[in-house]
Design a protein around this motif. Structure first.
Motif, short mmCIF file in Angstrom:
data_model
loop_
_atom_site.label_atom_id
_atom_site.label_comp_id
_atom_site.label_asym_id
_atom_site.label_seq_id
_atom_site.Cartn_x
_atom_site.Cartn_y
_atom_site.Cartn_z
N LYS A 435 0.82 -1.21 0.00
CA LYS A 435 0.00 0.00 0.00
C LYS A 435 0.86 1.26 0.00
CE LYS A 435 -4.10 -1.52 2.57
NZ LYS A 435 -4.87 -1.29 3.81
N ARG A 488 -5.41 5.88 1.10
CA ARG A 488 -5.10 4.50 1.43
C ARG A 488 -6.23 3.98 2.31
NH1 ARG A 488 -0.34 7.29 -0.43
NH2 ARG A 488 1.12 5.72 -1.14
N ILE A 564 -5.85 -3.32 -1.88
CA ILE A 564 -4.82 -2.83 -2.81
C ILE A 564 -5.37 -2.71 -4.22
CG2 ILE A 564 -2.56 -3.33 -3.79
CD1 ILE A 564 -1.93 -4.87 -1.22
#
Length: 583
Positions: A435, A488, A564
């Motif tokens: 990530k 994220r 992801i």
């Protein structure tokens, strides 16, 4: 003082022996030397057994045979030493003396004696200092005052005090205490104590004016009562102040508790004292801080879970709508329709993985908090287990154009562990590294030997973690709040769960990071082997279960890596959605 004189006389007697008829050439100087040994000796005589003076030093006016006759008789009757009564008016000097005698014996018979005449006034100098309001009397055997605190005024022309009850009892050898007694000097009333000096046959009388004693005791009573009143008032004031402080502190705790019950978790008592109330208030503030922190964590949990659930549900819903639109579209060929539906099904599957990942983490966190998260320990080759897990995610990592490297100092190491937990730990750490690592970066998974421990490390060349955030990354629902970490996705419970899995194995996890250079997670596992399997061998079956089940492993990888690849799939989905709307 008197004992010192007896000692001088004894020393003289030992010196001359029993030579009563000697020439006196040695005796006279010895007698003169003895007189000089004590201040106050007016004269010292050396006499035979009948009282005849053989030698003398000092004034001879002091000697009167009639005075010494009774004392010589006492020596003849067996006494070793004698002190006489006060004697005066026997000389041309205005002096009062006291005879002090010591007997010299030869085979038990009196053969001579030494008699010293002591100045009574010098004897008074050896008396203790007496308070101004008390009188002190030293009385001889006849009840005459030898010396007193009022010596000059009462030593002359006195009469015997043997008619005084206290003096008479003290001369007879007993202590007498009298509360009301007429003074021997005037008509005042005294409180007195008469005490015998048994060795001499003398007595001591100490008196104080009764009025002054009563006044003093009245003063003491008033002083004690005043002190008692002052202490009582001070105690009341201290009590009032303490109660006021106690009530104030209690009210502050009550107010803070009420505010917390009403939902204001920022309430504090702000009491900083070191007493019991202060300790209670400090404990209350810490409890309130903990409640506030966990309430904030709960709110963050709901927010994160809502976001984590909303995003994949919205994506799944949009994909279902697109599939519905494809089904009613007349412009699509069968092949195109199948390709588009297949793409949307992949998106749905991917977001199902995200939901499964979140729910699985929540379940494991709940099991950990309840104490039911127990590892299923079996003996495994930890090197092979970690290598297989790392290789299984290699294509997923390389799809992000990131290089994945596995390195081990050991060829093999058997130890007891839970392979599912080890897999969850590695997948979580590697997915986090993916990530936060940009393209062309590197992720290294390594194993090192540390005596009775195995060190498992996951290192990346990503954006790193700020130093002030390192202590909190393992806290539940914590995510680094930093511009570099935007966009994220994550619920903030992954590393907390990793920490729980590591703790379940009796290990520890640490992190070292430098911004813009990368992060290293280092896990220390103790090497323990179940049963009799040696830790340094790998022959024979280690477990009936395979180390990694390929289908199960793929599913777990898809679940752990769902965050992801979801962004790319969502973009593709949005692109298809725009095309559908345009058509």
């Amino acid at each position: 003082y008197v004992k010192d004189i007896w000692k001088i006389e004894e020393t003289f007697a030992d010196y001359i022996g029993t030579d009563l008829n000697g020439s006196g050439t040695a005796i006279q100087p010895a007698l003169q030397y003895a007189k000089q040994q004590k201040e106050g000796i007016m004269s010292i005589l050396y006499l035979d057994a009948k009282g005849k003076v053989l030698f003398s030093a000092g004034e001879d006016y002091f000697y009167e045979p009639l005075i010494l006759n009774s004392y010589i008789e006492e020596l003849n009757n067996g006494k070793e030493r004698v002190i006489g009564n006060l004697t005066g008016n026997l000389m041309p000097y205005d002096k009062y003396v006291i005879p002090v005698l010591y007997g010299i014996r030869n085979q038990g018979e009196l053969s001579g004696m030494v008699a010293a005449f002591v100045d009574a006034e010098k004897l008074a100098y050896n008396m203790p200092n007496i308070n101004l309001y008390r009188s002190f009397l030293l009385l001889d055997r006849d009840g005459m005052i030898v010396c007193s605190s009022k010596f000059k005024d009462h030593i002359k022309n006195q009469s015997s005090l043997t008619d005084n009850t206290g003096v008479a009892k003290a001369l007879s050898g007993s202590v007498e205490k009298t509360v009301k007694e007429k003074s021997v000097f005037d008509d005042s009333t005294n409180i007195s104590v008469d005490y015998p000096i048994s060795e001499f046959g003398w007595a001591i009388k100490i008196s104080s004016p009764l009025g002054r004693v009563q006044s003093f005791h009245t003063f003491l009573a008033i002083q004690s009562f005043s002190l008692l009143i002052a202490t009582f008032i001070l105690a009341i004031l201290v009590h009032v102040l303490w109660v006021k402080k106690f009530l104030k502190s209690t009210f502050a705790v009550k107010l803070a508790a009420t505010r917390i019950m009403e939902g204001d978790y920022s309430a504090r008592t702000d009491i900083r004292s070191e007493d019991d109330i202060g300790l209670i208030a400090t404990a209350f503030d810490k409890m309130a801080e903990s409640v506030e922190r966990w309430t904030a964590a709960k709110t963050l949990l709901f927010t994160n879970i809502s976001h984590e659930l909303k995003t994949p549900v919205n994506v799944i819903y949009a994909s279902v709508q697109l599939i519905e639109s494809y089904r009613h579209s007349r412009d699509l060929t069968l092949e195109t329709y199948q390709n588009k539906v297949s793409r949307q099904m992949k998106i749905i599957r991917q977001n199902c993985y995200r939901i499964m990942r979140l729910t699985s983490n929540l379940i494991d966190i709940g099991r950990h908090d309840s104490g039911f998260l127990k590892p299923k320990m079996e003996n495994y080759d930890i090197v092979k287990l970690v290598r297989d897990i790392s290789l299984s995610v290699e294509r997923y990592v390389e799809a992000k154009e990131i290089e994945l490297i596995f390195h081990s100092e050991l060829e093999s190491q058997i130890m007891a562990c839970d392979p599912d937990m080890i897999e969850r730990i590695l997948l979580n750490l590697i997915s986090n590294a993916v990530k936060f690592t940009d393209r062309n970066g590197m992720i290294t998974v390594s194993i090192e030997d540390d005596q009775d421990k195995i060190i498992l490390s996951v290192q990346d060349t990503g954006i790193g973690i700020p130093q002030d955030k390192l202590q909190s990354i393992f806290e539940r629902f914590k995510q680094v709040d930093d511009p570099y970490h935007l966009n994220r996705d994550g619920s903030g419970i992954g590393l907390s769960l990793v920490n729980a899995f590591v703790d379940a194995h009796g290990g520890t996890i640490t992190v070292v990071s430098e911004e813009s250079k990368g992060t290293t997670f280092q896990i220390s596992f103790p090497i323990r082997v179940l049963g009799n399997s040696p830790a340094n061998k790998q022959e024979g079956p280690i477990s009936k279960m395979p180390l990694v089940s390929p289908p199960n492993s793929v599913n777990r990888i898809n679940i752990e890596f769902s965050d992801i690849y979801s962004l790319y799939d969502e973009e593709m989905m949005q692109e298809d959605a725009w095309k559908g709307e345009a058509s």
